[in-house]
Design an enzyme around this catalytic site. Structure first.
Site, PDB file in Angstrom:
ATOM      1  CG  HIS A 127       6.657 -29.295  10.184  1.00 38.80           C
ATOM      2  ND1 HIS A 127       6.291 -28.722  11.376  1.00 38.80           N
ATOM      3  CD2 HIS A 127       7.948 -29.667  10.320  1.00 38.80           C
ATOM      4  CE1 HIS A 127       7.327 -28.733  12.201  1.00 38.80           C
ATOM      5  NE2 HIS A 127       8.345 -29.312  11.586  1.00 38.80           N
ATOM      6  CG  HIS A 179       8.231 -25.523  11.493  1.00 40.36           C
ATOM      7  ND1 HIS A 179       8.289 -25.363  12.853  1.00 40.36           N
ATOM      8  CD2 HIS A 179       9.390 -26.146  11.134  1.00 40.36           C
ATOM      9  CE1 HIS A 179       9.419 -25.875  13.317  1.00 40.36           C
ATOM     10  NE2 HIS A 179      10.114 -26.349  12.292  1.00 40.36           N
ATOM     11  CB  THR A 205       1.459  -2.868  10.890  1.00 41.84           C
ATOM     12  OG1 THR A 205       0.239  -3.223  10.215  1.00 41.84           O
ATOM     13  CG2 THR A 205       1.294  -1.534  11.602  1.00 41.84           C
ATOM     14  CG  ASP A 218      -0.432   0.248   2.521  1.00 45.37           C
ATOM     15  OD1 ASP A 218       0.796   0.480   2.617  1.00 45.37           O
ATOM     16  OD2 ASP A 218      -1.194   0.249   3.501  1.00 45.37           O
ATOM     17  CB  CYS A 240       0.423  -2.612   4.546  1.00 47.32           C
ATOM     18  SG  CYS A 240       0.036  -3.576   6.027  1.00 47.32           S
TER      19      CYS A 240
HETATM   20  C1  RB5 Z   1      -2.476   2.469   6.272  1.00 45.12           C
HETATM   21  O1  RB5 Z   1      -2.584   3.700   6.864  1.00 45.12           O
HETATM   22  C2  RB5 Z   1      -2.184   1.405   7.310  1.00 45.12           C
HETATM   23  O2  RB5 Z   1      -3.320   1.176   8.075  1.00 45.12           O
HETATM   24  C3  RB5 Z   1      -1.707   0.141   6.657  1.00 45.12           C
HETATM   25  O3  RB5 Z   1      -0.553   0.374   5.938  1.00 45.12           O
HETATM   26  C4  RB5 Z   1      -1.396  -1.027   7.578  1.00 45.12           C
HETATM   27  O4  RB5 Z   1      -0.543  -0.655   8.593  1.00 45.12           O
HETATM   28  C5  RB5 Z   1      -2.581  -1.763   8.051  1.00 45.12           C
HETATM   29  O5  RB5 Z   1      -2.498  -2.832   8.647  1.00 45.12           O
END
Ligand code: RB5
Length: 150
Positions: free
Chosen positions: A133, A98, A67, A8, A65
């Site tokens: 596994h 695994h 996180t 993203d 993304c």
């Molecule tokens: C986008 O702002 C953010 O929410 C996305 O990149 C991610 O961290 C979501 O899990």
């Protein structure tokens, strides 16, 4: 090996770094976007990369993304995907050995480029151990098909 990559708006820079890094190592990389920092929705890219991997168009997938959480949750909704969110290379190795993970997810806001390189290196070069596994992966896929494992 053909790699599908997607991200993203929070991960454009890390994605481009990894595309260059992987192409420099001889991998074929298919970029499913996005390529601008304009706000967008990570499930779009999770779906594109997941479908490329599940269909066999690509061998493995990389999703990023902010996180890694939203994009990995989204990918794991697609039938056939085993997406592992990793923030260090030991988890990436074990996700292959695994769990036979076919997509790795990372957070551009939580890890740096050197750790991301180490994660993709080990994810793309480690095989599945099979054995006990395999039974567990088979059970994951039963859950994926809506079947009970009890
Ligand atoms: C986008 O702002 C953010 O929410 C996305 O990149 C991610 O961290 C979501 O899990």
């Amino acid at each position: 090996m053909k790699i599908a990559i997607g991200n993203d708006h929070g991960a454009v820079e890390l994605k481009q770094h990894l595309v260059n890094y992987l192409e420099g190592k001889g991998y074929e990389v298919v970029n499913f976007g996005c390529d601008t920092t304009e706000s967008t929705d990570y499930p779009i890219y999770a779906e594109r990369v997941s479908k490329a991997v599940v269909s066999g168009e690509c061998d493995r997938g990389i999703l990023i993304c902010g996180t890694g959480i939203g994009i990995s949750i989204s990918a794991n909704k697609i039938h056939g995907v085993r997406c592992a969110l990793c923030s260090e290379p030991v988890s990436a190795r074990l996700a292959r050995e695994h769990n036979d993970a076919n997509i790795v997810a990372m957070g551009a806001r939580t890890i740096g480029t050197v750790v991301a390189e180490a994660i993709v290196d080990v994810f793309l070069t480690t095989g599945f151990d099979g054995g006990r596994h395999q039974r567990r992966v088979d059970m994951i896929m039963m859950l994926d098909r809506g079947e009970s494992v009890q």
